[in-house]
Design a protein around this motif. Sequence first.
Motif: not given
Length: 213
Positions: A1-19
């Motif tokens: 499962v390790r490889q699968l987990l490493r390849e999952l996309p993250v932060f797809e909904g995040v903003a370009e800017d910070g706070l």
Amino acid sequence: VRQLLRELPVFEGVAEDGLAVEDLPANPLRALREWLLRAVEAGEREPHAMTLATVSADGRPSSRVLLCKDLDDSAVYFATSARSRKGTEIAETGQAAACFYWCGQGRQVRLTGPVVRQPAPAGADDFNARSRASKLAALLEPQPGVASAAQLADAARRLAQRYPADIPAPPDWAVYAIQPTEVELWQGRRDRLHARVRYDRGTDGWRRRLLWP
Ligand SMILES: Cc1cc2nc3c(=O)[nH]c(=O)nc-3n(C[C@H](O)[C@H](O)[C@H](O)COP(=O)(O)O)c2cc1C
């Protein structure tokens, strides 16, 4: 499962800017309210779900997901059985931490502070507003040592027969208020320079500062 987990996309909904710290409300619970409402508007599923962490008197932590039932300028409220593990641990330590996560916005809010059990009518009001199925489940929940699914179904059937109409609120069903002294808002960014703003409550009100990602 390790490889699968490493390849999952993250932060797809995040903003370009910070706070921008200066654009945030001075009270972090107002900021939480704004973010929660944004998540509702964006159609985030179960945006009011939060992970609640408690700790036993001997330092063993535990966490679980709960629904936030309300929030105001000083507290976040949830309902549960005082006889549950979390209820017992809150009675022992008087403290808890909660964490909201909205994947679609790439946002997290974590808060920590004392927890205060609200006066009994609040628990009864929450219980009375629940569906029949939820009430029956709440009556079952604190009973330890269910040995089989058949026993559980049998206990539920007996309860349903015992209460064919109204189900009275059990005295241990309670509303709790987390009155945070620390709040952290986290906004994910595509460039990974995630923004974290930490609020601390002192005697003169809230102070806030930007933390390193
Ligand atoms: C989405 C979701 C919402 C939940 N909401 C509540 C809740 O509002 N109150 C509650 O007591 N348990 C709720 N639960 C169940 C808790 O996660 C937990 O299993 C239960 O309260 C027992 O926790 P404890 O033994 O650590 O005290 C919810 C679970 C999920 C997955």
